[in-house]
Write a protein that holds these residues in place. Structure first.
Motif, PDB file in Angstrom:
ATOM      1  N   GLN A 369      64.247  45.759  48.867  1.00 49.88           N
ATOM      2  CA  GLN A 369      63.012  46.256  48.254  1.00 49.88           C
ATOM      3  C   GLN A 369      62.563  47.565  48.909  1.00 49.88           C
ATOM      4  O   GLN A 369      62.204  48.537  48.227  1.00 49.88           O
ATOM      5  CB  GLN A 369      61.892  45.217  48.384  1.00 49.88           C
ATOM      6  CG  GLN A 369      62.093  43.982  47.512  1.00 49.88           C
ATOM      7  CD  GLN A 369      61.067  42.894  47.828  1.00 49.88           C
ATOM      8  OE1 GLN A 369      60.070  43.148  48.498  1.00 49.88           O
ATOM      9  NE2 GLN A 369      61.323  41.690  47.351  1.00 49.88           N
ATOM     10  N   ASP A 372      65.096  50.466  48.247  1.00 49.90           N
ATOM     11  CA  ASP A 372      64.970  50.937  46.860  1.00 49.90           C
ATOM     12  C   ASP A 372      63.755  51.850  46.692  1.00 49.90           C
ATOM     13  O   ASP A 372      63.837  52.911  46.081  1.00 49.90           O
ATOM     14  CB  ASP A 372      64.842  49.750  45.889  1.00 49.90           C
ATOM     15  CG  ASP A 372      66.165  49.031  45.684  1.00 49.90           C
ATOM     16  OD1 ASP A 372      67.198  49.594  46.099  1.00 49.90           O
ATOM     17  OD2 ASP A 372      66.173  47.914  45.140  1.00 49.90           O
ATOM     18  N   LYS A 373      62.612  51.416  47.260  1.00 48.14           N
ATOM     19  CA  LYS A 373      61.402  52.240  47.176  1.00 48.14           C
ATOM     20  C   LYS A 373      61.601  53.565  47.899  1.00 48.14           C
ATOM     21  O   LYS A 373      61.189  54.619  47.430  1.00 48.14           O
ATOM     22  CB  LYS A 373      60.209  51.502  47.797  1.00 48.14           C
ATOM     23  CG  LYS A 373      59.638  50.405  46.899  1.00 48.14           C
ATOM     24  CD  LYS A 373      58.451  49.737  47.577  1.00 48.14           C
ATOM     25  CE  LYS A 373      57.970  48.544  46.767  1.00 48.14           C
ATOM     26  NZ  LYS A 373      56.953  47.774  47.474  1.00 48.14           N
ATOM     27  N   LYS A 376      63.842  55.923  45.915  1.00 45.33           N
ATOM     28  CA  LYS A 376      63.140  56.453  44.744  1.00 45.33           C
ATOM     29  C   LYS A 376      62.130  57.514  45.148  1.00 45.33           C
ATOM     30  O   LYS A 376      61.913  58.480  44.435  1.00 45.33           O
ATOM     31  CB  LYS A 376      62.408  55.327  44.004  1.00 45.33           C
ATOM     32  CG  LYS A 376      63.327  54.487  43.119  1.00 45.33           C
ATOM     33  CD  LYS A 376      62.565  53.342  42.486  1.00 45.33           C
ATOM     34  CE  LYS A 376      63.532  52.394  41.786  1.00 45.33           C
ATOM     35  NZ  LYS A 376      62.875  51.153  41.359  1.00 45.33           N
ATOM     36  N   ASN A 377      61.470  57.297  46.281  1.00 44.39           N
ATOM     37  CA  ASN A 377      60.422  58.224  46.715  1.00 44.39           C
ATOM     38  C   ASN A 377      60.971  59.435  47.458  1.00 44.39           C
ATOM     39  O   ASN A 377      60.236  60.349  47.789  1.00 44.39           O
ATOM     40  CB  ASN A 377      59.407  57.511  47.617  1.00 44.39           C
ATOM     41  CG  ASN A 377      58.618  56.479  46.856  1.00 44.39           C
ATOM     42  OD1 ASN A 377      58.479  56.591  45.646  1.00 44.39           O
ATOM     43  ND2 ASN A 377      58.115  55.472  47.535  1.00 44.39           N
TER      44      ASN A 377
END
Length: 475
Positions: A369, A372-373, A376-377
């Motif tokens: 989790q 992934d964040k 993406k950021n």
């Protein structure tokens, strides 16, 4: 009435509660437990090292005032830090850490750091004659060689840094220029060299400063007619460390004054250490006489860490923070965060924070989790290989043809476009781009970029190529 740890802390909490938002109070102060009081020193227990660091960074002024109201001007605060996930005994391990503001009110006796003075005083370079004065080094002791993990990607820079630290001004590595992309450890090594020199040679004057701060100081000295004081100040330094020297680009006045300071230091056997995100050959709008001096010593490149080094970096960070984490999670982070050290440590800090605040176990799912964040950021960097594939496909040719020696016009233009986008969309040096696109030199890449810029302005069809490829490369 005798004051107890509980009574003192409860009074502190009453004051704190009135001065911050309820959510912040609940998150950061309710979990704290008072442990003991000894004279003017209160010991409080906090749930984790991360928790302690957050309090010191964000709430130390509030804590300071609250504590002084209860214990007087000499109030001291000591943290009893529970180390995360250490189950070596029945009782969790704790470490006692004094607050960095142990004696908060006696600020008149605190030496104001140079950079703070520069914001408050018109002329920070008041020097009695040319006598040596006390200069704050601006070094961060947390950036040292002990916690800098060595690997193939940084071995040359680290070894050269150690050599300079052992014999500042006495090696052929003068200046020492450390260059590489964001988050690879340039600033860490620069500080580490300074910290090591201060340890070995306490009498040497060491100064770390960013090039932007150096520029601002120079501008201020011109405004206040103290340019000579500025120059004399820097000529007194034994070891000058300038971070992000590429920001001198286009600043001719600052470059000129730095040229004279550099010459004086070098001629007098003083050490100069520079960091940059580019190699000297790739720096634009910097005077040739200055670039030639950057090349006098050693230019050491820092590259993205390989898998083994990434594992070592994570393990080192966990050890320093007193955190135990399953190997499969460490392995997962190392395999998925590849670009730089800063991002690796960022994911780890997020894991520790999530575990501390939400009382969650370290699991592979939690790691997924957060990674992934994070991905993406984080703006994803397009690789040179990917750029070559996209450009080749657009022009209906294979990558081998794009890289070939042929001088056919449409192939040359495709190759120049690949070089142009590689320069624009990656952090690679011109030499590295040329090497990966048909073994060309940096001058060829520079020529390609200028050609693309010119053709984009004068040729409608070529401008369409650039627009189409920009869309394909940025999704």
């Amino acid at each position: 009435m005798t004051k107890t740890a509980d009574s003192v802390w409860n009074e502190c909490l009453s004051f704190i509660k009135d001065n911050i938002k309820p959510q912040a109070y609940k998150t950061w102060f309710e979990p704290i437990k008072p442990i003991k009081i000894a004279g003017e020193a209160l010991t409080i227990q906090v749930p984790s090292k991360f928790f302690y660091e957050w309090l010191e960074e964000h709430y130390i002024k509030l804590l300071r005032v609250a504590l002084m109201k209860q214990l007087g001007n000499d109030a001291k605060l000591i943290y009893d830090v529970r180390m995360e996930n250490t189950y070596s005994s029945n009782r969790p391990q704790t470490v006692k850490i004094p607050s960095s503001n142990r004696n908060p009110l006696k600020s008149q006796n605190v030496t104001v750091p140079l950079e703070t003075k520069n914001r408050e005083l018109r002329n920070p370079f008041v020097i009695p004659g040319l006598q040596k004065v006390k200069i704050e080094s601006q070094l961060n002791p947390n950036y040292n060689f002990n916690n800098f993990v060595e690997g193939d990607s940084n071995r040359l820079a680290r070894s050269a840094g150690m050599a300079v630290a052992n014999k500042p001004g006495g090696t052929s590595f003068n200046p020492l220029l450390i260059y590489g992309g964001v988050g690879l450890g340039k600033t860490h090594i620069a500080h580490a060299i300074g910290v090591e020199i201060k340890d070995k040679y306490p009498d040497k004057t060491v100064l770390y400063i960013s090039s932007e701060k150096f520029t601002q100081q120079f501008i201020d000295s011109v405004k206040s007619n103290t340019r000579n004081d500025f120059i004399h100040f820097y000529q007194m330094i034994d070891v000058l460390i300038i971070d992000d020297v590429q920001f001198l680009s286009g600043k001719t006045g600052t470059q000129d004054v730095f040229f004279h300071i550099f010459n004086h230091l070098h001629q007098n056997g003083k050490q100069v250490i520079l960091t940059s995100d580019k190699a000297p050959v790739d720096m634009q709008d910097i005077e040739q006489r200055l670039l030639s001096r950057f090349k006098w010593g050693l230019s050491a490149e820092l590259q993205a860490p390989d898998y083994e080094t990434r594992i070592s970096i994570l393990q080192n960070k966990l050890f320093r923070d007193g955190v135990e984490m399953p190997e499969e999670i460490v392995d997962y982070i190392a395999k998925n965060i590849k670009s730089n050290v800063r991002e690796l440590e960022g994911v780890l800090i997020s894991m520790i924070a999530q575990s501390s605040f939400n009382r969650r176990e370290y699991t592979l799912e939690l790691a997924r989790q957060i990674v992934d964040k994070f991905v993406k950021n984080t703006k994803k960097e397009v690789s040179i290989d990917y750029i070559q594939k996209v450009v080749s496909k657009y022009f209906d040719m294979d990558v081998a043809t794009l890289q070939s020696k042929t001088r056919k016009r449409h192939i040359v233009q495709a190759r120049q476009l690949a070089m142009y986008f590689a320069k624009r969309m990656t952090k690679s040096s011109l030499a590295s781009i040329g090497s990966q696109i048909g073994h060309r030199d940096h001058a060829t890449v520079l020529h390609a970029c200028k050609t693309v810029d010119n053709l984009t302005e004068t040729d409608k069809l070529f401008r369409k190529y650039v627009d189409d490829l920009t869309k394909k490369l940025t999704f």
